[in-house]
Design an enzyme around this catalytic site. Structure first.
Site, PDB file in Angstrom:
ATOM      1  CG  HIS A 169      -8.369  -2.292  -4.489  1.00 39.93           C
ATOM      2  ND1 HIS A 169      -8.638  -3.163  -3.761  1.00 39.93           N
ATOM      3  CD2 HIS A 169      -7.322  -2.373  -5.121  1.00 39.93           C
ATOM      4  CE1 HIS A 169      -7.617  -4.195  -3.910  1.00 39.93           C
ATOM      5  NE2 HIS A 169      -6.655  -3.551  -4.913  1.00 39.93           N
ATOM      6  CE  LYS A 191      -4.326  -0.879   2.107  1.00 35.21           C
ATOM      7  NZ  LYS A 191      -5.161  -0.498   3.403  1.00 35.21           N
ATOM      8  CG  HIS A 202     -15.149  -0.398   2.476  1.00 33.20           C
ATOM      9  ND1 HIS A 202     -13.862   0.151   2.186  1.00 33.20           N
ATOM     10  CD2 HIS A 202     -15.943   0.561   3.067  1.00 33.20           C
ATOM     11  CE1 HIS A 202     -14.008   1.393   2.634  1.00 33.20           C
ATOM     12  NE2 HIS A 202     -15.192   1.533   3.054  1.00 33.20           N
ATOM     13  NE  ARG A 217     -12.029  12.144   0.673  1.00 32.95           N
ATOM     14  CZ  ARG A 217     -12.887  11.170   0.440  1.00 32.95           C
ATOM     15  NH1 ARG A 217     -14.129  11.330   0.354  1.00 32.95           N
ATOM     16  NH2 ARG A 217     -12.301   9.820   0.068  1.00 32.95           N
ATOM     17  CD  GLU A 274     -12.564   4.238   3.796  1.00 31.51           C
ATOM     18  OE1 GLU A 274     -13.368   4.652   2.757  1.00 31.51           O
ATOM     19  OE2 GLU A 274     -11.474   4.026   3.340  1.00 31.51           O
TER      20      GLU A 274
HETATM   21  P1  ADP Z   1     -15.004   7.809  -1.402  1.00 32.55           P
HETATM   22  O1  ADP Z   1     -13.818   7.394  -0.464  1.00 32.55           O
HETATM   23  O2  ADP Z   1     -15.478   9.296  -0.972  1.00 32.55           O
HETATM   24  O3  ADP Z   1     -16.295   6.929  -1.192  1.00 32.55           O
HETATM   25  P2  ADP Z   1     -13.650   6.978  -3.529  1.00 32.55           P
HETATM   26  O4  ADP Z   1     -12.991   5.958  -2.710  1.00 32.55           O
HETATM   27  O5  ADP Z   1     -14.304   6.336  -4.773  1.00 32.55           O
HETATM   28  O6  ADP Z   1     -14.607   7.671  -2.711  1.00 32.55           O
HETATM   29  O7  ADP Z   1     -12.650   8.007  -3.975  1.00 32.55           O
HETATM   30  C1  ADP Z   1     -11.913   8.673  -3.025  1.00 32.55           C
HETATM   31  C2  ADP Z   1     -11.647  10.002  -3.557  1.00 32.55           C
HETATM   32  O8  ADP Z   1     -10.309   9.969  -4.481  1.00 32.55           O
HETATM   33  C3  ADP Z   1     -13.005  10.575  -4.293  1.00 32.55           C
HETATM   34  O9  ADP Z   1     -13.013  11.895  -3.980  1.00 32.55           O
HETATM   35  C4  ADP Z   1     -12.325  10.646  -5.680  1.00 32.55           C
HETATM   36  O10 ADP Z   1     -12.668  11.540  -6.431  1.00 32.55           O
HETATM   37  C5  ADP Z   1     -10.802  10.680  -5.435  1.00 32.55           C
HETATM   38  N1  ADP Z   1      -9.856  10.228  -6.619  1.00 32.55           N
HETATM   39  C6  ADP Z   1     -10.191   9.431  -7.656  1.00 32.55           C
HETATM   40  N2  ADP Z   1      -9.360   8.970  -8.104  1.00 32.55           N
HETATM   41  C7  ADP Z   1      -8.135   9.615  -7.608  1.00 32.55           C
HETATM   42  C8  ADP Z   1      -6.925   9.650  -8.100  1.00 32.55           C
HETATM   43  N3  ADP Z   1      -6.217   9.167  -9.132  1.00 32.55           N
HETATM   44  N4  ADP Z   1      -6.002  10.503  -7.361  1.00 32.55           N
HETATM   45  C9  ADP Z   1      -6.260  11.206  -6.298  1.00 32.55           C
HETATM   46  N5  ADP Z   1      -7.727  11.011  -5.801  1.00 32.55           N
HETATM   47  C10 ADP Z   1      -8.505  10.350  -6.681  1.00 32.55           C
HETATM   48  P1  ADP Z   2      -7.795   4.183  -0.350  1.00 36.96           P
HETATM   49  O1  ADP Z   2      -7.087   5.104   0.531  1.00 36.96           O
HETATM   50  O2  ADP Z   2      -7.148   4.161  -1.550  1.00 36.96           O
HETATM   51  O3  ADP Z   2      -9.243   4.254  -0.328  1.00 36.96           O
HETATM   52  P2  ADP Z   2      -7.867   1.958   1.527  1.00 36.96           P
HETATM   53  O4  ADP Z   2      -7.116   1.462   2.539  1.00 36.96           O
HETATM   54  O5  ADP Z   2      -9.208   2.488   2.119  1.00 36.96           O
HETATM   55  O6  ADP Z   2      -7.269   2.729   0.258  1.00 36.96           O
HETATM   56  O7  ADP Z   2      -8.745   0.548   0.692  1.00 36.96           O
HETATM   57  C1  ADP Z   2      -9.327   0.644  -0.359  1.00 36.96           C
HETATM   58  C2  ADP Z   2      -9.932  -0.664  -0.680  1.00 36.96           C
HETATM   59  O8  ADP Z   2      -8.955  -1.758  -0.705  1.00 36.96           O
HETATM   60  C3  ADP Z   2     -10.619  -1.381   0.501  1.00 36.96           C
HETATM   61  O9  ADP Z   2     -12.005  -0.984   0.729  1.00 36.96           O
HETATM   62  C4  ADP Z   2     -10.747  -3.128   0.387  1.00 36.96           C
HETATM   63  O10 ADP Z   2     -11.498  -3.353  -0.621  1.00 36.96           O
HETATM   64  C5  ADP Z   2      -9.343  -3.126  -0.002  1.00 36.96           C
HETATM   65  N1  ADP Z   2      -8.341  -3.037   1.003  1.00 36.96           N
HETATM   66  C6  ADP Z   2      -7.480  -2.332   1.673  1.00 36.96           C
HETATM   67  N2  ADP Z   2      -6.799  -2.711   2.679  1.00 36.96           N
HETATM   68  C7  ADP Z   2      -6.941  -4.351   2.403  1.00 36.96           C
HETATM   69  C8  ADP Z   2      -6.471  -5.398   3.437  1.00 36.96           C
HETATM   70  N3  ADP Z   2      -5.721  -5.334   4.399  1.00 36.96           N
HETATM   71  N4  ADP Z   2      -6.987  -6.568   2.918  1.00 36.96           N
HETATM   72  C9  ADP Z   2      -8.012  -6.654   1.996  1.00 36.96           C
HETATM   73  N5  ADP Z   2      -8.269  -5.552   1.472  1.00 36.96           N
HETATM   74  C10 ADP Z   2      -8.121  -4.475   1.532  1.00 36.96           C
HETATM   75 MG    MG Z   3     -10.329   4.067   1.515  1.00 39.07          MG
END
Ligand code: ADP
Ligand code: ADP
Ligand code: MG
Length: 474
Positions: free
Chosen positions: A219, A142, A192, A276, A259
């Protein structure tokens, strides 16, 4: 008291924010860049300001000063989690509608935030900096500064670790300007589950229940709902308490989301905190009656929370589908074009948060989200039937989109049974088959002889470049 707000965003969320501000008697200033000259979000505001970039903090603050806005609402995406914008606001004497810049800095760092949560006694997923013990595989690489599902790699065996770390690191460097990566235990078949929280500057914290966001691609969430079929009252209470503890641990001010990942055994772990307004906040609004934009403004003005924990109740069920300009059957590649026909569904229990209208040009410049279709109903079964009806009634022609795909996902037996986890789409390949289509769209398309838009090519410039089936950041 806030009298005028500059909305530093575009699309559906800029419009969503304007609507509540107008109801509150607050003036709104919208901003736009060149590709957005005719964007519907400009019609929703009292005045408009041209800018060069949605990502330039200094320019945003300067524009707010120039038009005498006393606050900035950053929406989601763009600068919403930027400590630089929050600090620039703090310096310029403009209210940032969100948490303090220090909170943004801490929570924007996945390692630092995990450390804070561990200290507060909140369970986190086991993680490592170097090679994990062999028994801990599979692991997930990650990005420390990650977001939007980017910079993640699943590693099944130690032999593949070095390569995965190097490629995740490269992606993270170009996407977030931070090449640092770490390893996390990969939880199999997780759900999630996230909790909406609110905190004020007087030390009051509440949670506004959960949202289940397990239907994801790359994801990233595409369907969200509340309540979750996975939560018993006891688990809900324990996870809610953990979410409130997380907010307290950072003296969180404003609306935020904690989350969690929930494993099949019922154990939950802190994943990250989103500092946010969340894309999927409407499902919580539909089941609790709160307006999170209103709460954000009240808190930013220094007010106390308008609700105590015991005032809040979940009523009925709500589901959101994200309508994206993308082709699910072709690895979700983004689509572009002009919206030729836009006839959204209507009726009881239906809410549409849209950023487009008839004639809107959808380009590769921005996030491919077109609209959010939200339904509410007394029960989950009724909400699913309502969503199916609404998706069937939704006519959106001219830009390829995921409406039919969402219909097929919602129509599966496992969705109806609430058997959800983040691997749902991989396990249901039939939802990628176009044999089961929505008749109305096909008939309309045929009768209007709509042809695919010529601009619909397979190259993207946002949020990365789409090449041969995967995202590359430019
Ligand atoms: P949320 O976490 O609000 O449910 P998402 O996980 O789909 O929404 O996206 C998280 C946020 O990151 C959203 O605000 C989306 O517009 C933004 N986002 C999507 N793609 C990118 C990217 N490539 N770089 C930075 N931010 C992004
Ligand atoms: P982001 O900042 O891109 O939203 P998150 O840490 O919130 O990253 O993870 C996004 C998604 O990736 C989660 O909703 C889940 O589906 C998957 N994920 C993240 N961490 C794990 C984990 N340790 N094991 C399995 N799936 C994961
Ligand atoms: Mg997330």
């Amino acid at each position: 008291m806030i009298r005028k707000v500059l909305i530093a965003n575009r699309g559906e969320i800029a419009i969503r924010i304007s609507l509540t501000l107008r109801e509150m008697g607050i003036q709104t200033a919208a901003v736009f860049t060149e590709p957005d000259e005719h964007s519907p979000h400009l019609r929703a505001a009292d005045e408009i300001q041209r800018i060069h970039s949605y990502l330039d903090s200094q320019e945003i603050v300067r524009t707010a000063k120039e038009c005498s806005a006393d606050a900035i609402h950053p929406g989601y995406g763009f600068l919403s989690e930027s400590p630089t914008l929050a600090a620039a606001c703090e310096q310029a004497g403009v209210i940032f509608i969100g948490p303090e810049s220090d909170t943004l800095r801490t929570m924007g760092d996945k390692l630092e935030s995990k450390g804070v949560m561990q200290k507060a006694g909140i369970p986190t997923v086991p993680s490592w900096h170097g090679s994990p013990p062999a028994a801990e595989y599979p692991v997930l690489v990650k990005a420390v500064g990650g977001g939007g599902g980017k910079g993640m790699r699943l590693v099944e065996t130690a032999a593949n670790l070095a390569d995965a770390m190097a490629s995740a690191s490269r992606e993270a460097a170009s996407a977030f300007g931070d090449e640092r990566v770490f390893l996390e235990k990969y939880i199999r078949q997780p759900r999630h589950i996230e909790f909406q929280i609110l905190g004020d500057s007087h030390g009051n914290y509440i949670h506004v229940f959960e949202r289940e966001c397990s239907i994801q691609r790359r994801h990233q969430k595409i369907i969200e709902e509340t309540p979750s079929t996975a939560l018993t009252p006891d688990l809900r209470a324990r996870m809610g308490a953990a979410a409130v503890a997380a907010a307290k641990a950072v003296s969180y001010r404003g609306a935020g989301t904690v989350e969690f990942i929930l494993d099949p055994a019922g154990d939950f772990y802190f994943l990250e905190m989103n500092t946010r307004i969340q894309v999927e906040h409407p499902v919580t609004e539909m089941t609790t009656g709160l307006d999170f934009i209103r709460e954000q403004v009240r808190i930013a003005e220094g007010g106390k929370l308008s609700y105590r924990q015991s005032d809040l109740h979940q009523i009925g069920h709500s589901i959101e589908c994200r309508i994206y300009a993308e082709v699910p059957e072709e690895e979700f590649r983004p689509a572009t074009g002009t919206v030729e026909t836009f006839e959204p569904p209507a009726g009881p229990g239906i809410r549409l948060d849209s950023g487009v209208a008839q004639g809107s040009v959808v380009s590769y410049h921005f996030d491919p989200i077109l609209a959010k279709l939200i339904v509410s109903a007394p029960s989950r079964e009724a909400a699913i039937e309502r969503m199916k009806r609404a998706l069937r009634d939704f006519v959106l022609l001219g830009v390829r989109n995921n409406i039919e795909f969402l219909y097929r996902v919602i129509s599966t037996e496992d969705f109806a049974a609430g058997k959800l986890d983040t691997g749902f789409l991989d396990r249901h390949p039939q939802v990628f088959s176009t044999s089961e289509t929505i008749p109305i769209e096909a008939i309309l398309a045929a009768s209007l002889s709509i042809t695919p838009h010529p601009a619909d090519s397979s190259r993207a410039t946002f949020p990365g470049v789409w090449t041969s089936g995967s995202w590359r950041n430019s």
